[in-house]
Design a protein around this motif. Structure first.
Motif, mmCIF file in Angstrom:
data_model
loop_
_atom_site.group_PDB
_atom_site.id
_atom_site.type_symbol
_atom_site.label_atom_id
_atom_site.label_comp_id
_atom_site.label_asym_id
_atom_site.label_seq_id
_atom_site.Cartn_x
_atom_site.Cartn_y
_atom_site.Cartn_z
ATOM 1 N N VAL A 1 79.785 -2.666 120.993
ATOM 2 C CA VAL A 1 80.683 -1.661 120.532
ATOM 3 C C VAL A 1 82.176 -1.962 120.453
ATOM 4 C CG1 VAL A 1 81.933 0.626 121.084
ATOM 5 C CG2 VAL A 1 79.367 0.285 121.534
ATOM 6 N N LEU A 2 82.398 -3.098 121.208
ATOM 7 C CA LEU A 2 83.980 -3.609 121.288
ATOM 8 C C LEU A 2 83.903 -4.538 120.106
ATOM 9 C CD1 LEU A 2 84.187 -4.648 124.916
ATOM 10 C CD2 LEU A 2 85.416 -2.617 123.833
ATOM 11 N N LYS A 3 82.925 -5.307 119.718
ATOM 12 C CA LYS A 3 82.990 -6.249 118.359
ATOM 13 C C LYS A 3 83.249 -5.414 117.143
ATOM 14 C CE LYS A 3 80.600 -9.705 116.082
ATOM 15 N NZ LYS A 3 79.417 -10.823 115.942
ATOM 16 N N TRP A 4 82.269 -4.382 117.242
ATOM 17 C CA TRP A 4 82.511 -3.164 115.971
ATOM 18 C C TRP A 4 84.060 -2.716 115.928
ATOM 19 C CZ3 TRP A 4 83.521 1.955 116.030
ATOM 20 C CH2 TRP A 4 83.362 2.582 115.011
ATOM 21 N N LEU A 5 84.429 -2.236 116.846
ATOM 22 C CA LEU A 5 85.961 -1.753 116.760
ATOM 23 C C LEU A 5 87.042 -2.810 116.528
ATOM 24 C CD1 LEU A 5 86.166 0.678 120.027
ATOM 25 C CD2 LEU A 5 86.811 1.147 117.558
ATOM 26 N N GLU A 6 86.697 -4.005 116.928
ATOM 27 C CA GLU A 6 87.814 -5.085 116.654
ATOM 28 C C GLU A 6 87.630 -5.246 115.035
ATOM 29 O OE1 GLU A 6 86.450 -8.372 119.118
ATOM 30 O OE2 GLU A 6 87.726 -7.905 120.522
ATOM 31 N N GLY A 7 86.386 -4.987 114.616
ATOM 32 C CA GLY A 7 86.268 -4.997 112.972
ATOM 33 C C GLY A 7 86.939 -4.205 112.171
ATOM 34 N N VAL A 8 86.804 -2.750 112.665
ATOM 35 C CA VAL A 8 87.440 -1.795 112.074
ATOM 36 C C VAL A 8 88.791 -1.517 112.237
ATOM 37 C CG1 VAL A 8 85.126 -0.893 111.387
ATOM 38 C CG2 VAL A 8 86.531 -0.091 113.639
ATOM 39 N N ALA A 9 89.386 -1.943 113.606
ATOM 40 C CA ALA A 9 90.608 -1.659 113.886
ATOM 41 C C ALA A 9 91.121 -2.880 114.524
ATOM 42 C CB ALA A 9 90.516 -0.648 115.022
ATOM 43 N N PRO A 10 91.350 -4.037 113.629
ATOM 44 C CA PRO A 10 91.881 -5.288 114.058
ATOM 45 C C PRO A 10 93.360 -4.817 114.523
ATOM 46 C CG PRO A 10 91.884 -5.378 111.721
ATOM 47 C CD PRO A 10 91.142 -4.011 112.098
ATOM 48 N N GLY A 11 93.765 -5.618 115.694
ATOM 49 C CA GLY A 11 95.152 -5.486 116.139
ATOM 50 C C GLY A 11 95.301 -4.401 117.336
ATOM 51 N N ARG A 12 94.352 -3.405 117.151
ATOM 52 C CA ARG A 12 94.626 -2.610 118.053
ATOM 53 C C ARG A 12 94.233 -2.914 119.379
ATOM 54 N NH1 ARG A 12 95.200 3.016 115.560
ATOM 55 N NH2 ARG A 12 94.969 3.932 117.532
ATOM 56 N N ARG A 13 94.905 -2.328 120.345
ATOM 57 C CA ARG A 13 94.389 -2.677 121.992
ATOM 58 C C ARG A 13 93.259 -1.777 122.227
ATOM 59 N NH1 ARG A 13 98.041 -1.060 126.013
ATOM 60 N NH2 ARG A 13 98.810 0.400 124.520
ATOM 61 N N LEU A 14 92.315 -2.364 123.107
ATOM 62 C CA LEU A 14 91.213 -1.551 123.293
ATOM 63 C C LEU A 14 91.217 -1.431 124.895
ATOM 64 C CD1 LEU A 14 88.546 -3.736 121.360
ATOM 65 C CD2 LEU A 14 89.567 -1.532 120.677
ATOM 66 N N ILE A 15 91.097 -0.193 125.350
ATOM 67 C CA ILE A 15 91.391 0.193 126.645
ATOM 68 C C ILE A 15 89.749 0.685 126.857
ATOM 69 C CG2 ILE A 15 92.097 1.902 128.131
ATOM 70 C CD1 ILE A 15 94.773 1.844 126.611
ATOM 71 N N LEU A 16 89.417 0.301 128.215
ATOM 72 C CA LEU A 16 87.981 0.417 128.596
ATOM 73 C C LEU A 16 88.037 1.294 129.968
ATOM 74 C CD1 LEU A 16 86.272 -2.974 128.935
ATOM 75 C CD2 LEU A 16 86.093 -1.356 127.074
ATOM 76 N N ALA A 17 87.192 2.628 129.685
ATOM 77 C CA ALA A 17 87.203 3.790 130.986
ATOM 78 C C ALA A 17 85.625 3.708 131.109
ATOM 79 C CB ALA A 17 88.196 4.714 130.416
ATOM 80 N N GLY A 18 85.264 4.208 132.102
ATOM 81 C CA GLY A 18 84.110 4.831 132.627
ATOM 82 C C GLY A 18 83.957 5.553 133.771
ATOM 83 N N PHE A 19 82.839 5.862 134.101
ATOM 84 C CA PHE A 19 82.402 6.794 135.165
ATOM 85 C C PHE A 19 81.171 6.224 135.844
ATOM 86 C CE2 PHE A 19 80.331 10.833 136.996
ATOM 87 C CZ PHE A 19 81.052 10.827 138.005
ATOM 88 N N SER A 20 81.256 6.043 137.330
ATOM 89 C CA SER A 20 79.920 5.590 138.070
ATOM 90 C C SER A 20 79.485 4.184 137.345
ATOM 91 C CB SER A 20 79.004 6.813 138.051
ATOM 92 O OG SER A 20 78.032 6.396 139.001
ATOM 93 N N PHE A 21 78.202 4.189 136.948
ATOM 94 C CA PHE A 21 77.639 3.218 136.379
ATOM 95 C C PHE A 21 78.427 2.321 135.037
ATOM 96 C CE2 PHE A 21 74.684 1.742 133.021
ATOM 97 C CZ PHE A 21 73.855 0.533 133.666
ATOM 98 N N GLY A 22 79.185 3.273 134.391
ATOM 99 C CA GLY A 22 79.791 2.992 133.210
ATOM 100 C C GLY A 22 81.213 2.617 133.574
ATOM 101 N N SER A 23 81.639 2.520 134.896
ATOM 102 C CA SER A 23 82.904 1.712 135.452
ATOM 103 C C SER A 23 82.501 0.402 135.654
ATOM 104 C CB SER A 23 83.367 2.580 136.322
ATOM 105 O OG SER A 23 82.824 2.501 137.529
#
Length: 122
Positions: free
Chosen positions: A100-122
């Protein structure tokens, strides 16, 4: 596809991308005003305990970040919702996140990516 084409709708909409073991289901949500700074990727609780991108905490987090003018991407790890594959006890799920992060870097170059999650996803 460009970021502006992906985030044209303020209401959540789903799409799929290629993941490491099949397709991954994503839900994109654009804020009313995009500050242009960052995109948040939100990860859900454990799939083996019925965790999905539709979890109440995950959806509340997406709504809150949207109110801060940040686009959000929620996705289902493998074996959850419309994502293919089998539950991999957190190992393969890391590869899903990286896809998902690699895909986003391709469609949104230069944007910061912030990761968030809950429980297992954190």
């Amino acid at each position: 596809m460009t970021l502006s084409e992906l985030f044209t709708k303020p209401l959540p909409h789903t799409m799929t991308i290629d993941g490491p073991v099949g397709v991954l289901e994503l839900m994109l949500q654009a804020p009313i005003v995009d500050d242009g700074q960052a995109i948040a990727v939100i990860c859900h609780p454990n799939t083996s305990q019925q965790g999905t991108m539709h979890n109440k905490v995950v959806t509340t987090l997406a709504k809150a970040l949207g109110q801060l003018n940040m686009p959000t991407v929620r996705f289902n790890f493998r074996a959850a919702g419309g994502s293919e594959g089998e539950y991999d006890h957190g190992v393969g799920e890391q590869d899903d996140l990286f896809a998902v992060l690699k895909w986003l870097e391709g469609v949104a170059p230069g944007r910061r990516l912030i990761l968030a999650g809950f429980s297992f996803g954190s």
